[in-house]
Scaffold this motif. Structure first.
Motif, PDB file in Angstrom:
ATOM      1  N   PRO A 315     -12.753 -40.012  -5.763  1.00  0.00           N
ATOM      2  CA  PRO A 315     -13.616 -39.048  -5.064  1.00  0.00           C
ATOM      3  C   PRO A 315     -13.919 -37.832  -5.940  1.00  0.00           C
ATOM      4  O   PRO A 315     -13.039 -37.287  -6.601  1.00  0.00           O
ATOM      5  CB  PRO A 315     -12.786 -38.675  -3.833  1.00  0.00           C
ATOM      6  CG  PRO A 315     -11.986 -39.908  -3.549  1.00  0.00           C
ATOM      7  CD  PRO A 315     -11.640 -40.448  -4.905  1.00  0.00           C
ATOM      8  N   GLY A 316     -15.197 -37.447  -5.939  1.00  0.00           N
ATOM      9  CA  GLY A 316     -15.645 -36.332  -6.753  1.00  0.00           C
ATOM     10  C   GLY A 316     -16.173 -36.731  -8.106  1.00  0.00           C
ATOM     11  O   GLY A 316     -16.827 -35.927  -8.786  1.00  0.00           O
ATOM     12  N   GLU A 317     -15.909 -37.968  -8.542  1.00  0.00           N
ATOM     13  CA  GLU A 317     -16.381 -38.438  -9.846  1.00  0.00           C
ATOM     14  C   GLU A 317     -17.718 -39.151  -9.717  1.00  0.00           C
ATOM     15  O   GLU A 317     -18.010 -39.779  -8.694  1.00  0.00           O
ATOM     16  CB  GLU A 317     -15.351 -39.373 -10.482  1.00  0.00           C
ATOM     17  CG  GLU A 317     -14.041 -38.691 -10.835  1.00  0.00           C
ATOM     18  CD  GLU A 317     -13.039 -39.634 -11.477  1.00  0.00           C
ATOM     19  OE1 GLU A 317     -12.104 -39.140 -12.128  1.00  0.00           O
ATOM     20  OE2 GLU A 317     -13.184 -40.873 -11.325  1.00  0.00           O
ATOM     21  N   VAL A 318     -18.509 -39.074 -10.777  1.00  0.00           N
ATOM     22  CA  VAL A 318     -19.801 -39.749 -10.846  1.00  0.00           C
ATOM     23  C   VAL A 318     -19.661 -40.997 -11.709  1.00  0.00           C
ATOM     24  O   VAL A 318     -19.056 -40.958 -12.797  1.00  0.00           O
ATOM     25  CB  VAL A 318     -20.882 -38.825 -11.436  1.00  0.00           C
ATOM     26  CG1 VAL A 318     -22.174 -39.593 -11.695  1.00  0.00           C
ATOM     27  CG2 VAL A 318     -21.143 -37.649 -10.504  1.00  0.00           C
ATOM     28  N   LEU A 333     -26.345 -62.154  -6.458  1.00  0.00           N
ATOM     29  CA  LEU A 333     -26.319 -61.027  -7.388  1.00  0.00           C
ATOM     30  C   LEU A 333     -24.907 -60.467  -7.352  1.00  0.00           C
ATOM     31  O   LEU A 333     -24.520 -59.786  -6.397  1.00  0.00           O
ATOM     32  CB  LEU A 333     -27.356 -59.974  -6.995  1.00  0.00           C
ATOM     33  CG  LEU A 333     -28.816 -60.447  -7.023  1.00  0.00           C
ATOM     34  CD1 LEU A 333     -29.756 -59.354  -6.531  1.00  0.00           C
ATOM     35  CD2 LEU A 333     -29.221 -60.920  -8.417  1.00  0.00           C
ATOM     36  N   ILE A 334     -24.127 -60.781  -8.374  1.00  0.00           N
ATOM     37  CA  ILE A 334     -22.699 -60.491  -8.398  1.00  0.00           C
ATOM     38  C   ILE A 334     -22.422 -59.410  -9.440  1.00  0.00           C
ATOM     39  O   ILE A 334     -22.705 -59.582 -10.615  1.00  0.00           O
ATOM     40  CB  ILE A 334     -21.889 -61.771  -8.699  1.00  0.00           C
ATOM     41  CG1 ILE A 334     -22.128 -62.808  -7.579  1.00  0.00           C
ATOM     42  CG2 ILE A 334     -20.413 -61.456  -8.842  1.00  0.00           C
ATOM     43  CD1 ILE A 334     -21.493 -64.154  -7.845  1.00  0.00           C
ATOM     44  N   ARG A 335     -21.881 -58.289  -8.981  1.00  0.00           N
ATOM     45  CA  ARG A 335     -21.618 -57.113  -9.833  1.00  0.00           C
ATOM     46  C   ARG A 335     -22.900 -56.676 -10.535  1.00  0.00           C
ATOM     47  O   ARG A 335     -22.920 -56.406 -11.729  1.00  0.00           O
ATOM     48  CB  ARG A 335     -20.493 -57.374 -10.835  1.00  0.00           C
ATOM     49  CG  ARG A 335     -19.176 -57.822 -10.236  1.00  0.00           C
ATOM     50  CD  ARG A 335     -18.011 -57.569 -11.194  1.00  0.00           C
ATOM     51  NE  ARG A 335     -17.569 -56.169 -11.157  1.00  0.00           N
ATOM     52  CZ  ARG A 335     -17.012 -55.544 -12.199  1.00  0.00           C
ATOM     53  NH1 ARG A 335     -16.861 -56.170 -13.345  1.00  0.00           N
ATOM     54  NH2 ARG A 335     -16.631 -54.285 -12.079  1.00  0.00           N
ATOM     55  N   TYR A 336     -23.948 -56.558  -9.760  1.00  0.00           N
ATOM     56  CA  TYR A 336     -25.279 -56.243 -10.270  1.00  0.00           C
ATOM     57  C   TYR A 336     -25.390 -54.751 -10.575  1.00  0.00           C
ATOM     58  O   TYR A 336     -25.173 -53.905  -9.707  1.00  0.00           O
ATOM     59  CB  TYR A 336     -26.308 -56.677  -9.224  1.00  0.00           C
ATOM     60  CG  TYR A 336     -27.729 -56.287  -9.476  1.00  0.00           C
ATOM     61  CD1 TYR A 336     -28.273 -56.296 -10.749  1.00  0.00           C
ATOM     62  CD2 TYR A 336     -28.558 -55.930  -8.409  1.00  0.00           C
ATOM     63  CE1 TYR A 336     -29.609 -55.958 -10.961  1.00  0.00           C
ATOM     64  CE2 TYR A 336     -29.883 -55.599  -8.609  1.00  0.00           C
ATOM     65  CZ  TYR A 336     -30.395 -55.610  -9.893  1.00  0.00           C
ATOM     66  OH  TYR A 336     -31.712 -55.266 -10.089  1.00  0.00           O
ATOM     67  N   ASP A 337     -25.708 -54.438 -11.814  1.00  0.00           N
ATOM     68  CA  ASP A 337     -25.901 -53.064 -12.254  1.00  0.00           C
ATOM     69  C   ASP A 337     -27.351 -52.681 -11.978  1.00  0.00           C
ATOM     70  O   ASP A 337     -28.248 -53.020 -12.749  1.00  0.00           O
ATOM     71  CB  ASP A 337     -25.582 -52.960 -13.746  1.00  0.00           C
ATOM     72  CG  ASP A 337     -25.795 -51.568 -14.315  1.00  0.00           C
ATOM     73  OD1 ASP A 337     -26.225 -50.672 -13.557  1.00  0.00           O
ATOM     74  OD2 ASP A 337     -25.545 -51.384 -15.531  1.00  0.00           O
ATOM     75  N   ILE A 338     -27.589 -51.971 -10.879  1.00  0.00           N
ATOM     76  CA  ILE A 338     -28.962 -51.627 -10.517  1.00  0.00           C
ATOM     77  C   ILE A 338     -29.472 -50.406 -11.272  1.00  0.00           C
ATOM     78  O   ILE A 338     -30.637 -50.036 -11.142  1.00  0.00           O
ATOM     79  CB  ILE A 338     -29.118 -51.417  -9.000  1.00  0.00           C
ATOM     80  CG1 ILE A 338     -28.309 -50.206  -8.524  1.00  0.00           C
ATOM     81  CG2 ILE A 338     -28.711 -52.662  -8.241  1.00  0.00           C
ATOM     82  CD1 ILE A 338     -28.545 -49.884  -7.063  1.00  0.00           C
ATOM     83  N   GLY A 339     -28.584 -49.781 -12.062  1.00  0.00           N
ATOM     84  CA  GLY A 339     -29.010 -48.661 -12.888  1.00  0.00           C
ATOM     85  C   GLY A 339     -28.814 -47.305 -12.266  1.00  0.00           C
ATOM     86  O   GLY A 339     -29.157 -46.287 -12.863  1.00  0.00           O
ATOM     87  N   ASP A 340     -28.228 -47.240 -11.063  1.00  0.00           N
ATOM     88  CA  ASP A 340     -28.047 -45.970 -10.374  1.00  0.00           C
ATOM     89  C   ASP A 340     -26.656 -45.386 -10.644  1.00  0.00           C
ATOM     90  O   ASP A 340     -25.675 -46.119 -10.800  1.00  0.00           O
ATOM     91  CB  ASP A 340     -28.214 -46.137  -8.867  1.00  0.00           C
ATOM     92  CG  ASP A 340     -29.669 -46.132  -8.446  1.00  0.00           C
ATOM     93  OD1 ASP A 340     -30.546 -45.950  -9.309  1.00  0.00           O
ATOM     94  OD2 ASP A 340     -29.938 -46.319  -7.245  1.00  0.00           O
ATOM     95  N   PHE A 341     -26.603 -44.050 -10.647  1.00  0.00           N
ATOM     96  CA  PHE A 341     -25.345 -43.326 -10.722  1.00  0.00           C
ATOM     97  C   PHE A 341     -25.155 -42.569  -9.410  1.00  0.00           C
ATOM     98  O   PHE A 341     -26.102 -41.981  -8.885  1.00  0.00           O
ATOM     99  CB  PHE A 341     -25.345 -42.349 -11.896  1.00  0.00           C
ATOM    100  CG  PHE A 341     -25.236 -43.021 -13.236  1.00  0.00           C
ATOM    101  CD1 PHE A 341     -24.027 -43.054 -13.915  1.00  0.00           C
ATOM    102  CD2 PHE A 341     -26.333 -43.635 -13.818  1.00  0.00           C
ATOM    103  CE1 PHE A 341     -23.923 -43.674 -15.149  1.00  0.00           C
ATOM    104  CE2 PHE A 341     -26.238 -44.255 -15.049  1.00  0.00           C
ATOM    105  CZ  PHE A 341     -25.026 -44.273 -15.716  1.00  0.00           C
ATOM    106  N   VAL A 342     -23.931 -42.608  -8.881  1.00  0.00           N
ATOM    107  CA  VAL A 342     -23.636 -41.948  -7.609  1.00  0.00           C
ATOM    108  C   VAL A 342     -22.321 -41.200  -7.727  1.00  0.00           C
ATOM    109  O   VAL A 342     -21.506 -41.468  -8.618  1.00  0.00           O
ATOM    110  CB  VAL A 342     -23.564 -42.957  -6.438  1.00  0.00           C
ATOM    111  CG1 VAL A 342     -24.848 -43.759  -6.317  1.00  0.00           C
ATOM    112  CG2 VAL A 342     -22.365 -43.900  -6.597  1.00  0.00           C
ATOM    113  N   GLU A 343     -22.110 -40.273  -6.800  1.00  0.00           N
ATOM    114  CA  GLU A 343     -20.841 -39.540  -6.726  1.00  0.00           C
ATOM    115  C   GLU A 343     -20.031 -40.057  -5.556  1.00  0.00           C
ATOM    116  O   GLU A 343     -20.508 -40.090  -4.415  1.00  0.00           O
ATOM    117  CB  GLU A 343     -21.098 -38.046  -6.557  1.00  0.00           C
ATOM    118  CG  GLU A 343     -19.820 -37.216  -6.482  1.00  0.00           C
ATOM    119  CD  GLU A 343     -20.107 -35.757  -6.196  1.00  0.00           C
ATOM    120  OE1 GLU A 343     -19.749 -35.291  -5.092  1.00  0.00           O
ATOM    121  OE2 GLU A 343     -20.700 -35.084  -7.062  1.00  0.00           O
TER     122      GLU A 343
END
Length: 465
Positions: A315-318, A333-343
């Motif tokens: 929690p708190g990390e991006v 779609l398994i462990r699909y990297d959609i390109g988004d970063f979230v916190e």
């Protein structure tokens, strides 16, 4: 008080309680389970996800050529709490791999279990520059409908109201002045519930015409992109336009900036509810009914937020978001990297056991590349925007585009021409905000273009790195 629900009855001679058709009965069965599972402890949610992931891996490894090699040495997921360690041995899936496998016809299942229905295909909008084909089943679409209705129920919407949408961007569709109108809120809701009408208008319509159309529709709910919501709210506040029946604004598709919530609240005095989804995955997270952060829809997707070493973020990390669609056996779609970063967020005070996302930062293409080569988020706060407008109050739209490691193009749509002094001050504003001595050039538009899907981003990096 929540408005009473009226279930559509498919049985002649039965008006109430409504008895739905088989598809509606299936949808109600899912919703019944979702009502329980949202309150489970995180450990129970994790165990149920593991059970579904084991089914998914078995199917993909047997019936999807692409995964036969990828999953060959994985083995089974352990029955205890160590299973995520084994799971993380699967390499993240990137868009280029999906495109290459699809071109070789190895990404689609060669067999489906009974009950999953026909295959349906769509294409992503390509906002990353790399559109992909996504194939899913009728069963996946039923799950998608369930989470559509969950969002309505979570946010206590009155299904008897009028639902307005400004999301259509296709040429010639839902054109002003009439737009398009239907007798229900769409397939998902109408499958089981009696609803009011839905009205739609093309988002390419000029803002003053959008406002005039909204006044005629007098909707209870408005669904649109965040940038459209903000422009509408600002226009209505400046011109004293009220939407007396409006209860909620719902936003989709683009990253939501904090100032959009503020603009909506000041213009109309109503809350804004955001939805996090993609076309190929469907719903990823819905806004909590009691807070402005998001709950991952763990009954539909398995989400991981990982750091640069591929380890889970606290929690708190991006971190980078990896997502697995739990029920799409047509094109897993398994462990699909959609390109988004979230916190990542801490557990929610509302009591739901569904994991929390505090905020959605966006995609790598929305990251600034500093002269040193380091990437960072050029997040524009409300104060940043206010200071820019103090320099040039006539700015209607803005967009920063990084064209080269040392070059920023500031794209503007303005109500009146800017002088040399204003341009010089704006250039300095850009350099101060971004924290480096970038060269700044200006480009002026009547309307800054959106993507083919109608999305708008306030920062875009065009450097291919």
């Amino acid at each position: 008080m929540t408005a009473p629900l009226s279930v559509n009855s498919a049985i002649a001679g039965i008006a109430w309680p409504g008895i739905p058709a088989p598809t509606g009965a299936g949808l109600l069965a899912i919703l019944f389970q979702l009502e329980q599972s949202q309150w489970w402890a995180p450990e129970e949610v994790s165990r149920r996800q593991r059970d579904q992931l084991k089914v998914l891996l078995s199917h993909a490894g047997t019936h999807v050529p692409f995964y036969r090699e990828r999953l060959r040495d994985l083995g089974d997921l352990p029955a205890d709490d160590t299973w995520p360690t084994v799971w993380r041995r699967i390499a993240p899936l990137i868009r280029a791999e999906i495109q290459a496998a699809d071109a070789e016809e190895t990404m689609i299942t060669q067999a489906l279990p009974p009950g999953h229905g026909e295959l349906r295909q769509i294409y992503t909008s390509g906002s990353t520059g790399k559109p992909i084909r996504s194939v899913r089943t009728q069963l996946w679409e039923l799950m998608w409908s369930a989470f559509t209705v969950r969002d309505h129920l979570w946010h206590r919407r009155d299904f008897r109201g009028t639902f307005a949408t400004l999301r259509e961007s296709g040429a010639g569709k839902a054109l002003y002045p009439d737009g398009a109108r239907s007798g229900s809120w769409g397939y998902s809701s109408a499958t089981i519930l009696k609803t009011g009408p839905m009205a739609s208008l093309n988002i390419t319509t000029p803002v003053e015409h959008q406002v005039e159309w909204l006044r005629r529709q007098d909707p209870d709910y408005l669904l649109t992109h965040p940038t459209i919501a903000q422009r509408l709210a600002v226009h209505c506040r400046e011109h004293g336009v009220e939407l007396p029946r409006l209860k909620q604004v719902i936003t989709i598709s683009e990253n939501l900036k904090p100032e959009v919530r503020s603009a909506v609240r000041h213009a109309w005095g109503v809350p804004l509810v955001d939805i996090y989804s993609t076309r190929e995955i469907g719903y990823i997270a819905l806004q909590c009914p009691d807070h402005e952060h998001y709950h991952i829809q763990s009954e539909h997707v398995f989400v991981e937020v990982v750091n640069e070493e591929g380890q889970p973020c606290a929690p708190g990390e991006v971190g980078k978001l990896l997502v697995t669609s739990l029920h799409n056996l047509a094109m897993p779609l398994i462990r699909y990297d959609i390109g988004d970063f979230v916190e990542v967020g801490p557990p929610c005070p509302c009591g739901r056991g569904l994991p929390v996302i505090n905020r959605i930062l966006g995609r790598t293409q929305n990251m600034l590349i500093m002269p040193s080569g380091q990437r960072r988020w050029p997040l524009l706060s409300s104060a940043n925007i206010e200071s820019m407008l103090e320099i040039a109050p006539g700015i209607r739209q803005y967009q920063l585009v990084q064209k080269a490691p040392d070059l920023i193009e500031l794209r503007l749509a303005v109500t009146r021409a800017l002088g040399a002094d204003a341009e010089a001050r704006l250039a300095e504003w850009v350099r101060t905000k971004l924290g480096a001595p970038f060269r700044v050039v200006f480009a002026y538009f009547d309307e800054i273009p959106r993507t083919a899907a109608g999305k708008f981003e306030d920062f875009v990096c065009e450097i291919d790195r």
